[in-house]
Design a protein around this motif. Structure first.
Motif: not given
Length: 129
Positions: A42-43, A46-47, A63-65
């Protein structure tokens, strides 16, 4: 008096049996969430800007953290994971709500099915144009 005592005992018994149910968390039985994605997968989402892999194009996603969902580089909404699974609840810049059920997330690609078409179409994205 005997009937009143019987009713009280019956009500207490029903209450006791309800309280003795299974305390384990039950995951929703949905075909849209596989629960196969790890936190490290999932990480990777992000960003970064995600571009449609379809030849027809599509809306860029970011998708920003911090929980911001940016569509088309400027239309900010919000996102959150549901039940720590692979389904994300989203809200766009107009307040419209929808869900994404992620199928795969790698460092360079990701795919999901959306609630807008009842999870029928697989949308594939990559991190380069």
């Amino acid at each position: 008096m005997k009937k009143l005592s019987l009713y009280v005992v019956l009500l207490l018994s029903v209450g006791f049996l309800a309280a003795c149910g299974d305390d384990d968390t039950v995951e929703p039985t949905s075909t849209t969430s596989s629960g196969k994605l790890s936190a490290s997968q999932k990480s990777m989402l992000y960003d970064k800007v995600w571009f449609s892999a379809s030849s027809a194009g599509g809306i860029e996603h970011e998708f920003l953290s911090d929980g911001t969902l940016r569509l088309s580089r400027g239309l900010d909404g919000r996102w959150t994971w549901l039940n720590n699974g692979d389904t994300m609840s989203c809200e766009d810049h107009t307040g419209g709500r929808f869900k994404y059920a992620f199928q795969t997330i790698t460092s360079n690609t990701m795919s999901f099915k959306g609630s807008t078409d009842n999870y029928k179409t697989l949308f594939e994205y990559k991190d380069t144009e």
